[in-house]
Design a protein around this motif. Sequence first.
Motif, PDB file in Angstrom:
ATOM      1  N   ALA A  11       0.787  -1.215   0.000  1.00  0.00           N
ATOM      2  CA  ALA A  11       0.000   0.000   0.000  1.00  0.00           C
ATOM      3  C   ALA A  11       0.825   1.273   0.000  1.00  0.00           C
ATOM      4  N   VAL A  12       2.117   1.166   0.368  1.00  0.00           N
ATOM      5  CA  VAL A  12       2.867   2.417   0.466  1.00  0.00           C
ATOM      6  C   VAL A  12       4.332   2.158   0.249  1.00  0.00           C
ATOM      7  N   ALA A  13       5.005   3.041  -0.443  1.00  0.00           N
ATOM      8  CA  ALA A  13       6.452   2.951  -0.597  1.00  0.00           C
ATOM      9  C   ALA A  13       7.048   4.312  -0.358  1.00  0.00           C
ATOM     10  N   LYS A  14       8.330   4.348  -0.232  1.00  0.00           N
ATOM     11  CA  LYS A  14       8.979   5.604   0.062  1.00  0.00           C
ATOM     12  C   LYS A  14       8.802   6.592  -1.070  1.00  0.00           C
ATOM     13  N   LEU A 156       9.768  -0.832  -2.667  1.00  0.00           N
ATOM     14  CA  LEU A 156       8.858  -0.511  -1.572  1.00  0.00           C
ATOM     15  C   LEU A 156       9.595  -0.143  -0.293  1.00  0.00           C
ATOM     16  N   GLY A 157       9.114   0.909   0.343  1.00  0.00           N
ATOM     17  CA  GLY A 157       9.598   1.251   1.667  1.00  0.00           C
ATOM     18  C   GLY A 157       8.794   0.519   2.723  1.00  0.00           C
ATOM     19  N   HIS A 158       8.858   0.996   3.942  1.00  0.00           N
ATOM     20  CA  HIS A 158       8.120   0.333   5.018  1.00  0.00           C
ATOM     21  C   HIS A 158       6.624   0.505   4.781  1.00  0.00           C
ATOM     22  N   ASP A 166       9.973  -6.270   8.975  1.00  0.00           N
ATOM     23  CA  ASP A 166      10.709  -5.085   8.541  1.00  0.00           C
ATOM     24  C   ASP A 166      11.204  -5.231   7.100  1.00  0.00           C
ATOM     25  N   SER A 167      10.469  -5.978   6.284  1.00  0.00           N
ATOM     26  CA  SER A 167      10.854  -6.205   4.896  1.00  0.00           C
ATOM     27  C   SER A 167      10.699  -4.932   4.067  1.00  0.00           C
ATOM     28  N   GLU A 168      11.699  -4.662   3.213  1.00  0.00           N
ATOM     29  CA  GLU A 168      11.660  -3.476   2.366  1.00  0.00           C
ATOM     30  C   GLU A 168      12.348  -3.751   1.036  1.00  0.00           C
TER      31      GLU A 168
END
Length: 241
Positions: A11-14, A156-158, A166-168
């Motif tokens: 749903a969200v990346a840096k 993808l970020g957190h 804590d996969s990124e």
Amino acid sequence: MKQHVTRWLPAVAKTAYARTTTVAQNRRAALTVAGVAALGGLAFAPTAVAAPVTSGPHAGAVAAIDLATGKRTGTEAAKSGLTTGSDRVPTKADRPTREKLMPHGVEGAQSRIPLDDAQLGNAKAIVKAAKQTGVGERGAVIGVATSLQESKLYNLGHLGTYNDHDSEGLFQQRPSSGWGSSEQITDPDYASKAFFGALKNVGGWQELPLTSAAQTVQVSAYPYAYAQWEEQAADIVQQLW
């Protein structure tokens, strides 16, 4: 390493930004928290254009990313099944053969998604790292297929409450598992070389089916899900090599 099923809601990346360090050329895919806050109540159409497998990423993963970046409204279907997101197909005479890219053929039903410029740029970074680390065309296919499964080739970020621990990054690597710092594993070049470094430590990886080689590195809760991306990964590597 990959234990929580909600990890398939990327749903969200840096937010993408130009780095002020020596890795300024690496940009992260831009996904904002605000753009995906209401995703839980929406229904998405799958974007894969081949028969799905029973285990693997959530069907709405790519749609969620598109909604978050404003590329689609949630009502339109995917318009393209192109491998690279471009109508142009490279004409290199020395492109690797299908036999070299997929020596074992494919395992099971294959999935395919259209790629945007961010995804294609990340695929190029993986292919470049494959050349630099010496894993060759076959290693590149394994790397691209793994990233297609783990992050749909998005850096993808957190992911907040949707995060798998804590996969990124492209390969959903975990700082707590020794892959590097958050800053490092969200650098496509670093992440790709870390993946290939681990792959080279797998005895006889060149002779293993793709899903076995990828699973040995990733230790996923869905060990057979990587296989569905082998054909598209081979297409990508053949075109970018």
